[in-house]
Design a protein around this motif. Sequence first.
Motif: not given
Length: 265
Positions: A117-125, A217-227
């Motif tokens: 999973l690259g430069c992505t997110w799980a979504g949600g609140a 990453d200016a679009q999906i911040p890297v904190e999403n990777a840890q989440r």
Amino acid sequence: MDFLTGVGGRRLDYVRRGRGEPLLLIQGMAGHHDMWGDELLSRLEDRFDIVAYDHRGVGRGDRADEPFTVADLADDAAAVIASAGWTSAHVFGISLGGMVAQELVLRHPDTVRSVALGCTWAGGASGVIAETSRDMVDAIASRDVERGLRVSFEANLSPRYAAEVPDALEIYRRRALAVKVPVPVVLMQWQAAKAHDTTERLGAIAVPVLILHGTADAQIPVENAQRLSSLIPAAKVEVFGHAGHLFWWEDPDRTATLLVTHTTA
């Protein structure tokens, strides 16, 4: 084959190269198969039978006129795996494609051997998408090609890359415009991405998971990777220091090495 097929026999454009283990590449919002770049594919083709396909409505594939969800795109991905003659594949999805990869492994677990999973997110609140992504969508929606290119270039690649690579903007221009991506399709992709939420289901993933993200990453911040990592059992995280959203452009060697290691572990 001229096309692979998604749900309902929908024609989807693609490129196929290499030999070895099956590897499905899933692009992001406004992306297409040429956005992977020869720099990455040439480093993978000795190890993988690679299929990089375009989402519905992109390029030479069939039109997409009705709204769709990330789950719909995941069903397309499962159909592509079958259309390619595979029963299952390793999967690498980036950005919107990473959301599709999450839904693919959750909805069609038997089709996925491993997932990156690259430069992505799980979504949600509690997921975070930067205003830069919204700015890029607005620029694309304006139908001003030059504005869209410049805003998306700055959103996708790090200042370091832009400074160090001669003609970086022209390289991006040529590659981005190589395949037609209709504005209405991008807007539907954006709506699908905003509605994405796998937070309550990611714990069910049973295949090996690798999470890749650029720290700039200016679009999906890297904190999403840890989440993502906190939600997926035994997921491994690798960050690319000072790299932007298109981290595999900025470091194709490391990206390829990590994918090979991940799929052969």
